[in-house]
Design a protein around this motif. Structure first.
Motif, PDB file in Angstrom:
ATOM      1  N   ARG A  52      63.520  43.213   9.882  1.00 46.59           N
ATOM      2  CA  ARG A  52      63.898  44.499  10.478  1.00 46.59           C
ATOM      3  C   ARG A  52      63.677  44.525  11.988  1.00 46.59           C
ATOM      4  O   ARG A  52      64.194  45.405  12.679  1.00 46.59           O
ATOM      5  CB  ARG A  52      63.114  45.624   9.812  1.00 46.59           C
ATOM      6  CG  ARG A  52      63.511  45.850   8.355  1.00 46.59           C
ATOM      7  CD  ARG A  52      62.574  46.779   7.636  1.00 46.59           C
ATOM      8  NE  ARG A  52      61.246  46.192   7.496  1.00 46.59           N
ATOM      9  CZ  ARG A  52      60.270  46.720   6.772  1.00 46.59           C
ATOM     10  NH1 ARG A  52      60.468  47.841   6.113  1.00 46.59           N
ATOM     11  NH2 ARG A  52      59.090  46.119   6.703  1.00 46.59           N
ATOM     12  N   ASN A  53      62.915  43.558  12.486  1.00 48.87           N
ATOM     13  CA  ASN A  53      62.730  43.446  13.937  1.00 48.87           C
ATOM     14  C   ASN A  53      63.903  42.754  14.614  1.00 48.87           C
ATOM     15  O   ASN A  53      63.897  42.602  15.854  1.00 48.87           O
ATOM     16  CB  ASN A  53      61.444  42.681  14.244  1.00 48.87           C
ATOM     17  CG  ASN A  53      60.204  43.439  13.828  1.00 48.87           C
ATOM     18  OD1 ASN A  53      60.227  44.671  13.726  1.00 48.87           O
ATOM     19  ND2 ASN A  53      59.122  42.722  13.574  1.00 48.87           N
ATOM     20  N   PHE A  54      64.883  42.315  13.806  1.00 49.98           N
ATOM     21  CA  PHE A  54      66.037  41.598  14.345  1.00 49.98           C
ATOM     22  C   PHE A  54      67.329  42.241  13.833  1.00 49.98           C
ATOM     23  O   PHE A  54      68.120  41.605  13.140  1.00 49.98           O
ATOM     24  CB  PHE A  54      65.991  40.124  13.931  1.00 49.98           C
ATOM     25  CG  PHE A  54      64.714  39.428  14.320  1.00 49.98           C
ATOM     26  CD1 PHE A  54      64.612  38.781  15.544  1.00 49.98           C
ATOM     27  CD2 PHE A  54      63.616  39.425  13.463  1.00 49.98           C
ATOM     28  CE1 PHE A  54      63.445  38.135  15.900  1.00 49.98           C
ATOM     29  CE2 PHE A  54      62.439  38.781  13.823  1.00 49.98           C
ATOM     30  CZ  PHE A  54      62.353  38.133  15.049  1.00 49.98           C
ATOM     31  N   PRO A  55      67.552  43.522  14.168  1.00 46.40           N
ATOM     32  CA  PRO A  55      68.726  44.212  13.617  1.00 46.40           C
ATOM     33  C   PRO A  55      70.025  43.543  14.069  1.00 46.40           C
ATOM     34  O   PRO A  55      70.247  43.311  15.255  1.00 46.40           O
ATOM     35  CB  PRO A  55      68.593  45.628  14.193  1.00 46.40           C
ATOM     36  CG  PRO A  55      67.725  45.491  15.398  1.00 46.40           C
ATOM     37  CD  PRO A  55      66.789  44.373  15.089  1.00 46.40           C
ATOM     38  N   LYS A  56      70.833  43.221  13.083  1.00 52.75           N
ATOM     39  CA  LYS A  56      72.153  42.626  13.325  1.00 52.75           C
ATOM     40  C   LYS A  56      72.074  41.340  14.148  1.00 52.75           C
ATOM     41  O   LYS A  56      72.988  41.007  14.887  1.00 52.75           O
ATOM     42  CB  LYS A  56      73.078  43.639  14.009  1.00 52.75           C
ATOM     43  CG  LYS A  56      73.323  44.890  13.171  1.00 52.75           C
ATOM     44  CD  LYS A  56      74.261  45.848  13.860  1.00 52.75           C
ATOM     45  CE  LYS A  56      74.482  47.106  13.015  1.00 52.75           C
ATOM     46  NZ  LYS A  56      75.380  48.073  13.675  1.00 52.75           N
ATOM     47  N   ASN A  57      70.954  40.624  14.007  1.00 50.72           N
ATOM     48  CA  ASN A  57      70.812  39.379  14.760  1.00 50.72           C
ATOM     49  C   ASN A  57      70.142  38.334  13.882  1.00 50.72           C
ATOM     50  O   ASN A  57      68.956  38.039  14.033  1.00 50.72           O
ATOM     51  CB  ASN A  57      70.009  39.607  16.041  1.00 50.72           C
ATOM     52  CG  ASN A  57      70.180  38.470  17.040  1.00 50.72           C
ATOM     53  OD1 ASN A  57      70.375  37.316  16.650  1.00 50.72           O
ATOM     54  ND2 ASN A  57      70.119  38.785  18.323  1.00 50.72           N
ATOM     55  N   ARG A  58      70.909  37.790  12.942  1.00 47.80           N
ATOM     56  CA  ARG A  58      70.361  36.815  12.012  1.00 47.80           C
ATOM     57  C   ARG A  58      69.929  35.544  12.730  1.00 47.80           C
ATOM     58  O   ARG A  58      68.953  34.896  12.324  1.00 47.80           O
ATOM     59  CB  ARG A  58      71.368  36.482  10.908  1.00 47.80           C
ATOM     60  CG  ARG A  58      70.790  35.524   9.862  1.00 47.80           C
ATOM     61  CD  ARG A  58      71.626  35.445   8.618  1.00 47.80           C
ATOM     62  NE  ARG A  58      72.897  34.802   8.831  1.00 47.80           N
ATOM     63  CZ  ARG A  58      73.720  34.436   7.842  1.00 47.80           C
ATOM     64  NH1 ARG A  58      73.398  34.692   6.593  1.00 47.80           N
ATOM     65  NH2 ARG A  58      74.867  33.846   8.097  1.00 47.80           N
TER      66      ARG A  58
END
Length: 199
Positions: free
Chosen positions: A61-67
């Motif tokens: 969740r600390n990387f929204p839309k950034n896999r």
């Protein structure tokens, strides 16, 4: 020298516990070096720590839309632990082909169906809807396809006429807890492609 194993989880970690319990035996060819979760509230983290296993969290969740950045953080944590084998045990994130390539030939996964039948989610419902007479679980090497890769072991069981998705899941989980440790033990010892008894 024992193989170093990292286990990736998202929840309570029942398959993780089965692996840890088996690796606690003196004759095991592998040892746990890290339990890593994408969920800071994962109950499996406390269970692993109680057994003296190092834990880490990379919260997706600390990387929204950034896999890509999420997987880079995962890769960093795993690289610190230097695992020879990575076991996915209820890790509820799909890994990119690039991540898998970085750890090619080292990632194991357990899936609740008789692959190649029913890859993906809702396997118990789909098995019942298809009128299957048997159901099962599979441990496989992870490749760049969804629930693909070479099959290392499977266990099957009969489907009862009154089975529901919930009863199937509960009965199959017991088989998962037996199959995954067996496959890891043989994989770490340099054996692979073992088909375990179905009954």
């Amino acid at each position: 020298m024992r193989k170093r194993v990292a286990i990736l989880i998202s929840g309570g970690g029942s398959n993780m516990l089965a692996l840890l319990n088996d690796m606690a035996t003196e004759d095991h060819p592998a040892e746990p070096v890290l339990v890593l979760s994408n969920n800071p509230d994962s109950g499996g983290l406390a269970r692993a720590a109680a057994r003296g296993v190092a834990t880490a969290v990379v919260d997706h969740r600390n990387f929204p839309k950034n896999r890509a950045n999420f997987e880079a953080a995962l890769h960093t944590e795993l690289s610190r632990a230097k695992p020879d084998i990575i076991c996915l045990a209820g890790f509820m994130r799909i890994l990119s082909p690039e991540f898998v390539r970085n750890w090619a030939g080292k990632i194991l996964n357990i899936h609740p169906s008789i692959l190649p039948l029913f890859p993906g989610l809702h396997t118990h419902e789909r098995a019942l809807a298809a009128g299957m007479a048997v159901h099962g679980c599979t441990v496989h090497l992870v490749d760049e396809t969804l629930d693909g890769g070479p099959i290392l072991g499977q266990s099957t069981m009969d489907i009862d006429p009154d089975d529901t998705p919930e009863t199937l899941a509960a009965r199959l989980l017991k088989r998962e807890h037996m199959l995954y440790p067996q496959v890891l033990r043989e994989f770490a010892a340099g054996l692979s492609g073992t088909a375990f008894p179905t009954k």
